[in-house]
Design a protein around this motif. Sequence first.
Motif, PDB file in Angstrom:
ATOM      1  N   ASP A 356       0.815  -1.216   0.000  1.00 41.95           N
ATOM      2  CA  ASP A 356       0.000   0.000   0.000  1.00 41.95           C
ATOM      3  C   ASP A 356       0.846   1.262   0.000  1.00 41.95           C
ATOM      4  N   ILE A 357       2.150   1.102   0.180  1.00 40.39           N
ATOM      5  CA  ILE A 357       3.010   2.273   0.294  1.00 40.39           C
ATOM      6  C   ILE A 357       4.154   2.128  -0.718  1.00 40.39           C
ATOM      7  N   TYR A 375       7.186   9.062  -0.261  1.00 40.47           N
ATOM      8  CA  TYR A 375       6.257   7.937  -0.314  1.00 40.47           C
ATOM      9  C   TYR A 375       4.938   8.384  -0.911  1.00 40.47           C
ATOM     10  N   ARG A 376       4.217   7.342  -1.467  1.00 39.13           N
ATOM     11  CA  ARG A 376       2.850   7.534  -1.935  1.00 39.13           C
ATOM     12  C   ARG A 376       1.998   6.435  -1.341  1.00 39.13           C
ATOM     13  N   THR A 377       0.765   6.792  -0.920  1.00 39.60           N
ATOM     14  CA  THR A 377      -0.143   5.792  -0.369  1.00 39.60           C
ATOM     15  C   THR A 377      -1.557   6.342  -0.379  1.00 39.60           C
ATOM     16  N   GLY A 378      -2.474   5.443  -0.441  1.00 35.51           N
ATOM     17  CA  GLY A 378      -3.888   5.831  -0.352  1.00 35.51           C
ATOM     18  C   GLY A 378      -4.438   5.625   1.050  1.00 35.51           C
ATOM     19  N   LYS A 379      -3.580   5.247   1.967  1.00 34.19           N
ATOM     20  CA  LYS A 379      -4.004   5.005   3.349  1.00 34.19           C
ATOM     21  C   LYS A 379      -3.857   6.281   4.196  1.00 34.19           C
ATOM     22  N   SER A 380      -4.552   6.281   5.332  1.00 33.24           N
ATOM     23  CA  SER A 380      -4.467   7.397   6.278  1.00 33.24           C
ATOM     24  C   SER A 380      -3.278   7.172   7.217  1.00 33.24           C
ATOM     25  N   ILE A 381      -2.359   8.086   7.135  1.00 32.28           N
ATOM     26  CA  ILE A 381      -1.127   7.971   7.916  1.00 32.28           C
ATOM     27  C   ILE A 381      -1.087   9.088   8.968  1.00 32.28           C
TER      28      ILE A 381
END
Length: 406
Positions: A356-357, A375-381
């Motif tokens: 995911d990352i 980094y790129r991600t569609g998750k909530s960090i």
Amino acid sequence: MMKQSQKNSNIKIQLACVFFAFFVWVYVMSDLDPIDTRDITSVSISVSNLDELEKNNLTLSPNQELKANVQIKGRRSVIAKKVKSGIKLQAVLENIQVGSNEAKVVISGDNTDLSYNVTPSNIILNIEEKQAKSEKIQIKSIGSLAENYYIDNIKLSKDNIYVSGPSSLIEKINKVEVELDLANNSSDFSKLTKVKVLDIENNEINGLTIDDADVIVTVALKKEKIVPVKANIQDDGNLNVSQININPETIKIQGKPSRIDSITQIETKKIASSQLSDNIETLLELDLPSDIYSNVKQVSLTASVENTKLSKKYEFDYKKEEIQVISNENNNYNILIPEDIKLTLSSDETDIKKEDITLYIDVATISESRADIKYRTGKSIKSLEIIPEYIEVTEKENKENSQNNN
């Protein structure tokens, strides 16, 4: 007849011897113990009827010269005996009144074998009203206590004294004082201390009557020291509290020496971690024991607060082959990607995977021969850390320029 005549003759001889002996004794005495005159100066004069003054609430004015000179005449041996026993002069007051009074000076215990001449035979005595007043006792401290000790309280066996005497002296009273010598004391103590009646120039006034010439001063001491403050934070299981800062970090406490010596820190009153906000100042009351005093009653606290119940921590390892490089179409740079990259993050989501990352390097953002790993991600960090944060980048040498230079 002859015996009678002889007897009468013996009597006449005896009488003649007696008379001769008497005249010899008179002669000897007049020669060995002659009539003499003795001058005695500065003989003290007492006032015989002071009780009359007391009855009328009167008293002698202070600092009066009550002395006279006496001339004695008589046999030398009698004078010597009189001088040895002491000559006493008395002043007899009559018709006593406030102000000047004339008094006759007389010999006390007169000896008829001597004659006296007193100079002056009369003296002037000044009489004034007798007054009294109650005065509060003040305390004057001298010296210093042992280091870190101070006076908690002072008690006197009596707070006021009764002073009486001539009105002229009573009017001079500025204060009544006792001196308290602290003298490096480090424990409670009591001292018997002289009471002093002072005028406005701090000179002691003599000639007054004090109902108590001494009083007992009892001193209770306390000790002080500086101790650290500790925050009493109760963990409720939801938050991680770190980087705690307390202002002030230390406070001065005071109390009985034995108690002060036993205390190493002072805690705040209990507070639950859920009552704290991240890096927001919170005022906390100090939890001071009942027998300990401090002029600081509360402190401020700031801390880093993380919600450990809702956040989840993730750790992923990446190889250099998994790091994307963008904006390097001309292949002008040597990019030294390390073999291993570590990523650590926290998130409220519970199903984050490594896929995911995506980690990448953007050559277009190179600055001073370094590029950040992004980094790129569609998750909530919530938080994320990459180690290393950046890599070294060097520019490749231009081949055409190299050939032209050759």
